[in-house]
Enzyme design. Sequence first.
Site, PDB file in Angstrom:
ATOM      1  N   GLY A 164      43.365  76.114  29.159  1.00  0.00           N
ATOM      2  CA  GLY A 164      43.850  76.131  30.537  1.00  0.00           C
ATOM      3  C   GLY A 164      43.724  77.497  31.179  1.00  0.00           C
ATOM      4  O   GLY A 164      43.813  77.625  32.408  1.00  0.00           O
ATOM      5  N   ASP A 165      43.503  78.529  30.378  1.00  0.00           N
ATOM      6  CA  ASP A 165      43.198  79.876  30.860  1.00  0.00           C
ATOM      7  C   ASP A 165      41.712  80.198  30.730  1.00  0.00           C
ATOM      8  O   ASP A 165      41.095  80.741  31.642  1.00  0.00           O
ATOM      9  CB  ASP A 165      43.983  80.922  30.061  1.00  0.00           C
ATOM     10  CG  ASP A 165      45.444  80.989  30.451  1.00  0.00           C
ATOM     11  OD1 ASP A 165      45.726  81.073  31.654  1.00  0.00           O
ATOM     12  OD2 ASP A 165      46.292  80.967  29.551  1.00  0.00           O
ATOM     13  N   ILE A 166      41.145  79.889  29.578  1.00  0.00           N
ATOM     14  CA  ILE A 166      39.783  80.313  29.280  1.00  0.00           C
ATOM     15  C   ILE A 166      38.769  79.627  30.184  1.00  0.00           C
ATOM     16  O   ILE A 166      37.857  80.273  30.729  1.00  0.00           O
ATOM     17  CB  ILE A 166      39.458  80.064  27.797  1.00  0.00           C
ATOM     18  CG1 ILE A 166      40.288  81.026  26.927  1.00  0.00           C
ATOM     19  CG2 ILE A 166      37.972  80.253  27.518  1.00  0.00           C
ATOM     20  CD1 ILE A 166      40.215  80.746  25.447  1.00  0.00           C
TER      21      ILE A 166
END
Length: 396
Positions: A180-182
């Site tokens: 969800g960040d990468i």
Amino acid sequence: MEDAFGSLRGLVVLDLTQMLAGPFCSQMLADHGAEVLKIEPPGGDSTRQFGPFHPEDSLRSHGGYYQSVNRNKKSVVLDLKDKAGRNDFLALACQADIVVENFREGVMDRLGVGYDALSTVNPRLIYASVRGFGDGHGGSGASPYANWPAFDIVAQAMGGLIGITGQDKDSVVKVGPGVGDIMPGILAAFGILAAVNERHSSGKGQYIDVAMVDTMLALCERIVHQYSYAGAVCSPDGSHHPMFAPFGLFPARDGIVAIGCVAQHQWRTLCELMNRFDLRDDPAIDNGEKRFARREDITAAVTGFTVRHTKAELIELLGGKIPFGPVYDARDIFNDPHFRAREMLPCVAHPGLNQPLEIVGIPLKLSRTPGRIAHGAAQLGEHTDEVLARVRAQQS
């Protein structure tokens, strides 16, 4: 001055990001030669204090978390809440190509260094933000949740990923790494480079707006078309595929392996390797649709074969013959020659240590202008004087 390298050499990036999504984006740019100036507050990026720390690290300038997403960058300390710090930042922005930040919506505007202010002093500036629910500057409508804070797990939850991950609908789980960040970081880097390319013809910068939740929905694209075309609400499929068989995880004597047979010739090869010629020649499962209809029987048959063998034995039996791979942990990865051959476990010097440590390498390989890891993460403020002296010299 460090040797220029990579396909992005000459680009200057002001990196005001923290945690994972933004730093991953700017590190991708740094890995391929952009000069990334990590702008840190006087106390430094909070993730400098995230572990793990090596037991022999005498400085504790930063731990493994920070090192893993801030290599190849220069550290410049500026207090954007102070007038002098803002002025220095504005001077940098006038000469930079790109700004990347992942604060909550409105934070940069309140400091007087948001997109509207920076694009006025530098119309060629490309400005990218990564937020949980996006930003109205991006050209689409503002989200009703624009002011909500978000982390990876929120993006996974609301973007649909957790809803299709797990053994069944009553036991969903998050995906292990911070996708969800990468993934938003990767998309932001793509958007930046698309804008750089467009700037060659227009001479103008623009705003790059990436929402973490939107990115997760794009990652889960099948849940949209399966609902819109067939009215189906997807749920977790456990360790097997919702359309193909055999396709999933299977137990070995000492672990787990992954096997995927989509084409009929792959299935026939697997049957021969299992000495199951009865399955190979069975007309009731002679195409993918029939196999999927009998997926429980197919899964049981493959499981009956894999469970009798170790992972090493299965590598010898199946490796290179069908889509196959053992499930690895970090120890396995460090011992597998693939990752050394592909330079995916490079060593970097770490402040306070007499020995280099492995970090994950650069997965994107370019033949003529390759990226490289020139150095590990910088100590806090290591390049402040150098960078500010340069920008002031260019102003005079």
